[in-house]
Design a protein around this motif. Sequence first.
Motif, PDB file in Angstrom:
ATOM      1  N   LYS A 183       0.493  10.618   6.556  1.00  0.00           N
ATOM      2  CA  LYS A 183      -0.425   9.476   6.576  1.00  0.00           C
ATOM      3  C   LYS A 183      -1.490   9.625   5.507  1.00  0.00           C
ATOM      4  CE  LYS A 183      -1.573   5.596   8.433  1.00  0.00           C
ATOM      5  NZ  LYS A 183      -1.922   5.123   7.084  1.00  0.00           N
ATOM      6  N   GLY A 184      -1.724   8.548   4.761  1.00  0.00           N
ATOM      7  CA  GLY A 184      -2.787   8.539   3.776  1.00  0.00           C
ATOM      8  C   GLY A 184      -4.145   8.338   4.421  1.00  0.00           C
ATOM      9  N   ALA A 185      -5.199   8.747   3.716  1.00  0.00           N
ATOM     10  CA  ALA A 185      -6.561   8.587   4.222  1.00  0.00           C
ATOM     11  C   ALA A 185      -7.044   7.160   3.993  1.00  0.00           C
ATOM     12  CB  ALA A 185      -7.495   9.574   3.531  1.00  0.00           C
ATOM     13  N   LEU A 186      -8.046   6.739   4.795  1.00  0.00           N
ATOM     14  CA  LEU A 186      -8.633   5.415   4.595  1.00  0.00           C
ATOM     15  C   LEU A 186      -9.236   5.298   3.197  1.00  0.00           C
ATOM     16  CD1 LEU A 186     -10.378   4.611   8.004  1.00  0.00           C
ATOM     17  CD2 LEU A 186      -8.343   3.544   7.039  1.00  0.00           C
ATOM     18  N   ASN A 187      -9.825   6.377   2.717  1.00  0.00           N
ATOM     19  CA  ASN A 187     -10.263   6.438   1.328  1.00  0.00           C
ATOM     20  C   ASN A 187      -9.041   6.795   0.497  1.00  0.00           C
ATOM     21  OD1 ASN A 187     -11.392   6.877  -1.167  1.00  0.00           O
ATOM     22  ND2 ASN A 187     -12.598   8.667  -0.546  1.00  0.00           N
ATOM     23  N   PHE A 188      -8.349   5.773  -0.010  1.00  0.00           N
ATOM     24  CA  PHE A 188      -7.047   6.012  -0.646  1.00  0.00           C
ATOM     25  C   PHE A 188      -7.146   6.940  -1.844  1.00  0.00           C
ATOM     26  CE2 PHE A 188      -8.732   1.990  -2.288  1.00  0.00           C
ATOM     27  CZ  PHE A 188      -8.643   2.148  -3.662  1.00  0.00           C
ATOM     28  N   ALA A 189      -8.327   7.007  -2.470  1.00  0.00           N
ATOM     29  CA  ALA A 189      -8.488   7.903  -3.615  1.00  0.00           C
ATOM     30  C   ALA A 189      -8.448   9.370  -3.192  1.00  0.00           C
ATOM     31  CB  ALA A 189      -9.797   7.605  -4.335  1.00  0.00           C
ATOM     32  N   ALA A 190      -8.696   9.639  -1.895  1.00  0.00           N
ATOM     33  CA  ALA A 190      -8.702  11.024  -1.410  1.00  0.00           C
ATOM     34  C   ALA A 190      -7.295  11.564  -1.208  1.00  0.00           C
ATOM     35  CB  ALA A 190      -9.490  11.119  -0.102  1.00  0.00           C
ATOM     36  N   THR A 191      -6.312  10.672  -1.056  1.00  0.00           N
ATOM     37  CA  THR A 191      -4.912  11.094  -0.890  1.00  0.00           C
ATOM     38  C   THR A 191      -4.042  10.274  -1.848  1.00  0.00           C
ATOM     39  OG1 THR A 191      -4.752   9.553   0.986  1.00  0.00           O
ATOM     40  CG2 THR A 191      -5.117  11.882   1.501  1.00  0.00           C
ATOM     41  N   PRO A 192      -4.207  10.482  -3.143  1.00  0.00           N
ATOM     42  CA  PRO A 192      -3.526   9.622  -4.126  1.00  0.00           C
ATOM     43  C   PRO A 192      -2.009   9.717  -4.094  1.00  0.00           C
ATOM     44  CG  PRO A 192      -4.528  11.530  -5.203  1.00  0.00           C
ATOM     45  CD  PRO A 192      -5.021  11.526  -3.790  1.00  0.00           C
ATOM     46  N   LYS A 193      -1.456  10.815  -3.574  1.00  0.00           N
ATOM     47  CA  LYS A 193       0.003  10.943  -3.536  1.00  0.00           C
ATOM     48  C   LYS A 193       0.619  10.208  -2.351  1.00  0.00           C
ATOM     49  CE  LYS A 193       0.401  15.295  -6.083  1.00  0.00           C
ATOM     50  NZ  LYS A 193       0.957  16.674  -6.074  1.00  0.00           N
ATOM     51  N   ALA A 194      -0.212   9.804  -1.394  1.00  0.00           N
ATOM     52  CA  ALA A 194       0.311   9.165  -0.185  1.00  0.00           C
ATOM     53  C   ALA A 194       0.482   7.659  -0.349  1.00  0.00           C
ATOM     54  CB  ALA A 194      -0.605   9.460   1.000  1.00  0.00           C
ATOM     55  N   TRP A 195      -0.448   7.016  -1.057  1.00  0.00           N
ATOM     56  CA  TRP A 195      -0.462   5.551  -1.126  1.00  0.00           C
ATOM     57  C   TRP A 195       0.234   5.030  -2.376  1.00  0.00           C
ATOM     58  CZ3 TRP A 195      -1.722   2.863   3.004  1.00  0.00           C
ATOM     59  CH2 TRP A 195      -2.615   3.399   3.942  1.00  0.00           C
ATOM     60  N   LEU A 196       1.025   3.972  -2.203  1.00  0.00           N
ATOM     61  CA  LEU A 196       1.595   3.221  -3.314  1.00  0.00           C
ATOM     62  C   LEU A 196       0.987   1.826  -3.279  1.00  0.00           C
ATOM     63  CD1 LEU A 196       3.756   5.522  -2.722  1.00  0.00           C
ATOM     64  CD2 LEU A 196       5.402   4.001  -3.828  1.00  0.00           C
ATOM     65  N   GLY A 197       0.587   1.315  -4.456  1.00  0.00           N
ATOM     66  CA  GLY A 197      -0.100   0.031  -4.503  1.00  0.00           C
ATOM     67  C   GLY A 197       0.557  -0.949  -5.456  1.00  0.00           C
ATOM     68  N   TRP A 198       0.629  -2.206  -5.015  1.00  0.00           N
ATOM     69  CA  TRP A 198       1.204  -3.280  -5.823  1.00  0.00           C
ATOM     70  C   TRP A 198       0.214  -4.437  -5.931  1.00  0.00           C
ATOM     71  CZ3 TRP A 198       4.132  -0.392  -2.491  1.00  0.00           C
ATOM     72  CH2 TRP A 198       5.341   0.138  -2.968  1.00  0.00           C
ATOM     73  N   GLU A 199       0.076  -4.984  -7.127  1.00  0.00           N
ATOM     74  CA  GLU A 199      -0.664  -6.224  -7.339  1.00  0.00           C
ATOM     75  C   GLU A 199       0.356  -7.267  -7.784  1.00  0.00           C
ATOM     76  OE1 GLU A 199      -4.790  -7.774  -9.446  1.00  0.00           O
ATOM     77  OE2 GLU A 199      -3.552  -6.300 -10.483  1.00  0.00           O
ATOM     78  N   THR A 200       0.910  -7.982  -6.821  1.00  0.00           N
ATOM     79  CA  THR A 200       1.999  -8.910  -7.087  1.00  0.00           C
ATOM     80  C   THR A 200       2.052  -9.961  -5.988  1.00  0.00           C
ATOM     81  OG1 THR A 200       4.388  -9.095  -7.456  1.00  0.00           O
ATOM     82  CG2 THR A 200       3.663  -7.466  -5.843  1.00  0.00           C
ATOM     83  N   ASP A 201       2.644 -11.104  -6.295  1.00  0.00           N
ATOM     84  CA  ASP A 201       2.849 -12.131  -5.265  1.00  0.00           C
ATOM     85  C   ASP A 201       3.979 -11.749  -4.322  1.00  0.00           C
ATOM     86  OD1 ASP A 201       0.937 -14.208  -5.994  1.00  0.00           O
ATOM     87  OD2 ASP A 201       2.126 -14.453  -7.807  1.00  0.00           O
ATOM     88  N   THR A 202       5.023 -11.119  -4.891  1.00  0.00           N
ATOM     89  CA  THR A 202       6.234 -10.835  -4.126  1.00  0.00           C
ATOM     90  C   THR A 202       6.715  -9.418  -4.408  1.00  0.00           C
ATOM     91  OG1 THR A 202       6.888 -13.166  -4.287  1.00  0.00           O
ATOM     92  CG2 THR A 202       8.593 -11.593  -3.648  1.00  0.00           C
ATOM     93  N   LEU A 203       7.013  -8.692  -3.353  1.00  0.00           N
ATOM     94  CA  LEU A 203       7.563  -7.345  -3.461  1.00  0.00           C
ATOM     95  C   LEU A 203       8.912  -7.330  -2.754  1.00  0.00           C
ATOM     96  CD1 LEU A 203       7.455  -4.255  -3.961  1.00  0.00           C
ATOM     97  CD2 LEU A 203       6.122  -4.071  -1.835  1.00  0.00           C
ATOM     98  N   ARG A 204       9.935  -6.852  -3.457  1.00  0.00           N
ATOM     99  CA  ARG A 204      11.273  -6.722  -2.871  1.00  0.00           C
ATOM    100  C   ARG A 204      11.640  -5.245  -2.805  1.00  0.00           C
ATOM    101  NH1 ARG A 204      13.896 -11.691  -2.762  1.00  0.00           N
ATOM    102  NH2 ARG A 204      12.843 -13.327  -3.969  1.00  0.00           N
ATOM    103  N   MET A 205      12.172  -4.842  -1.661  1.00  0.00           N
ATOM    104  CA  MET A 205      12.539  -3.444  -1.469  1.00  0.00           C
ATOM    105  C   MET A 205      13.945  -3.353  -0.890  1.00  0.00           C
ATOM    106  SD  MET A 205       8.961  -1.989   0.129  1.00  0.00           S
ATOM    107  CE  MET A 205       9.158  -0.343  -0.525  1.00  0.00           C
ATOM    108  N   GLN A 206      14.635  -2.290  -1.265  1.00  0.00           N
ATOM    109  CA  GLN A 206      15.961  -2.016  -0.725  1.00  0.00           C
ATOM    110  C   GLN A 206      15.892  -0.715   0.063  1.00  0.00           C
ATOM    111  OE1 GLN A 206      19.445  -0.983  -3.345  1.00  0.00           O
ATOM    112  NE2 GLN A 206      20.182  -2.954  -2.592  1.00  0.00           N
ATOM    113  N   LEU A 207      16.334  -0.769   1.316  1.00  0.00           N
ATOM    114  CA  LEU A 207      16.254   0.373   2.216  1.00  0.00           C
ATOM    115  C   LEU A 207      17.655   0.823   2.608  1.00  0.00           C
ATOM    116  CD1 LEU A 207      13.448  -1.019   2.397  1.00  0.00           C
ATOM    117  CD2 LEU A 207      13.419  -0.448   4.821  1.00  0.00           C
ATOM    118  N   ASN A 208      17.873   2.116   2.562  1.00  0.00           N
ATOM    119  CA  ASN A 208      19.128   2.683   3.047  1.00  0.00           C
ATOM    120  C   ASN A 208      18.912   3.140   4.489  1.00  0.00           C
ATOM    121  OD1 ASN A 208      21.773   3.655   3.046  1.00  0.00           O
ATOM    122  ND2 ASN A 208      21.099   5.703   2.447  1.00  0.00           N
TER     123      ASN A 208
END
Length: 261
Positions: A135-160
Amino acid sequence: MRRMYFIFLMLCSGLALAQPRIQLSPPQAVVDSVFFTETTTVRLELDYPGVALRYTLDGSPVGSNSSVYKGPLALSQSATVSAKAFHPDFEDSPQVSIAVRSLKYNQPLSITNATPKPAPQYTGAGLSALTDRQKGALNFAATPKAWLGWETDTLRMQLNAPEAGKVNMLVFSLLDNAGAWIMPPAVVKVYDAGEQIGQFETARPEPGGPTQYHFLEVPLKPWSSDTLEVLVLARQLPDWHDGAGRPAWIFLDEILLTQKP
């Protein structure tokens, strides 16, 4: 003169009575582990004489009749612990909440693709970070390897998802930090071979909300293939926000494939 003095005292008394009561600070919720397999412990803390801490375990509003906190809460099931502080001489505190998630029913899952890619400054430890049960921290800068961030209208993901048919829910662990332009997405849809098998729409955010994380639960219909497609539609920043009209950032730190008990 005496009459004027009496009026002055009455005015002063009225002003004193009109002063609003001071609001208590919210309690702090401290958790051993947000993700757990057997049990986890949540502690509520607010050091002030005469304060009563009350709580609920299902995320519902905390009131004067809610359970009184008497010591650490040992939890063996997923829960949302909400708490408030009460004192007869002060206004009740704001409510604080923390969610914990049991991994007892989790099934194997991997993220094979995400389009677009995360923003260069928020790539975390790669897509594998979304299934590492960290789990990432609420202060996302404190756990930079945990959080992934997107600035986009639409995100598509493929899950196995090789354990098709054994589970019925996809869970997204998301950050909500309006001050940093980060909000849960408006809609999440899940597809199996082009057929929609799940959808979840989030509530419109209100101003003044705290920085927190959400577990967004998407119920799934039965499916048969090993691959799921996920469509995430970002929320437009609301009218009350400084960035009104722009897409809010999407911040993810974990995706879980699980069975709802």
